[in-house]
Motif scaffolding. Structure first.
Motif, PDB file in Angstrom:
ATOM      1  N   MET A  55       0.832  -1.180   0.000  1.00 15.06           N
ATOM      2  CA  MET A  55       0.000   0.000   0.000  1.00 15.06           C
ATOM      3  C   MET A  55       0.875   1.242   0.000  1.00 15.06           C
ATOM      4  O   MET A  55       1.857   1.311   0.711  1.00 15.06           O
ATOM      5  N   ALA A  56       0.530   2.238  -0.808  1.00 14.14           N
ATOM      6  CA  ALA A  56       1.330   3.459  -0.925  1.00 14.14           C
ATOM      7  C   ALA A  56       1.148   4.328   0.310  1.00 14.14           C
ATOM      8  O   ALA A  56       0.108   4.286   0.979  1.00 14.14           O
ATOM      9  N   GLY A  86       0.332   7.486   2.442  1.00 14.90           N
ATOM     10  CA  GLY A  86      -0.603   8.602   2.304  1.00 14.90           C
ATOM     11  C   GLY A  86      -1.968   8.202   1.769  1.00 14.90           C
ATOM     12  O   GLY A  86      -2.856   9.039   1.670  1.00 14.90           O
ATOM     13  N   LYS A  87      -2.180   6.994   1.392  1.00 12.67           N
ATOM     14  CA  LYS A  87      -3.474   6.542   0.900  1.00 12.67           C
ATOM     15  C   LYS A  87      -4.281   5.986   2.068  1.00 12.67           C
ATOM     16  O   LYS A  87      -3.766   5.201   2.844  1.00 12.67           O
ATOM     17  N   ASN A  88      -5.520   6.407   2.194  1.00 11.74           N
ATOM     18  CA  ASN A  88      -6.385   5.787   3.191  1.00 11.74           C
ATOM     19  C   ASN A  88      -7.398   4.905   2.470  1.00 11.74           C
ATOM     20  O   ASN A  88      -7.753   5.134   1.326  1.00 11.74           O
ATOM     21  N   LYS A  89      -7.875   3.927   3.125  1.00 17.33           N
ATOM     22  CA  LYS A  89      -8.784   2.958   2.516  1.00 17.33           C
ATOM     23  C   LYS A  89     -10.231   3.266   2.866  1.00 17.33           C
ATOM     24  O   LYS A  89     -11.001   2.375   3.149  1.00 17.33           O
ATOM     25  N   ARG A  90     -10.582   4.553   2.888  1.00 18.90           N
ATOM     26  CA  ARG A  90     -11.939   4.991   3.219  1.00 18.90           C
ATOM     27  C   ARG A  90     -12.379   4.416   4.551  1.00 18.90           C
ATOM     28  O   ARG A  90     -13.519   3.976   4.718  1.00 18.90           O
TER      29      ARG A  90
END
Length: 131
Positions: free
Chosen positions: A1-2, A4-8
């Motif tokens: 997973m990159a 700074g990305k959130n998974k909602r």
């Protein structure tokens, strides 16, 4: 997973909406009663949102102006070109008591009275009646 990305994770479901509710379930019907000078006492019904919290339904009905044909009030079809305006003065239970507010004529009757090459004189008069 990159980074700074959130998974909602913080948001709710994507398609969740409030169920559509029929607006007429929140409404009440009130009978309209004409003044004593007319033959027909009940001449129609009006609709209003039910009383909820501090909003009282009968208070919102007072002052409403209703327009009805004189033919419906007098049971005489020859008077259908006259429109009577009645104002709701009081509410007793589910009955709205009205009072005379004004009179008008239908557009087709006014047009039939006007002739070519004639001048028209319009007059508005405020008058008081004893009843």
């Amino acid at each position: 997973m990159a980074v700074g990305k959130n998974k909602r994770l913080t948001k709710g479901k994507k398609g969740s909406r409030k169920k559509a509710q029929d607006p007429f379930l929140k409404k009440e019907w009130y009978k309209l009663q004409a003044p004593s000078m007319f033959q027909n006492k009940d001449f129609g019904k009006t609709i209003i949102t039910k009383t909820a919290g501090t909003k009282i339904a009968s208070e919102y009905l007072k002052g409403r102006v209703v327009e009805v044909s004189l033919a419906d009030l007098q049971s005489n079809e020859e008077l259908s070109y006259r429109k009577i305006k009645l104002c709701i003065e009081d509410v007793q239970g589910y009955n709205c008591l009205t009072n005379f507010h004004g009179m008008d004529m239908t557009r087709d009757k006014v047009c039939s009275l006007i002739q070519k090459r004639q001048t028209i004189i319009e007059a508005n008069v405020d008058c008081r009646t004893t009843d």
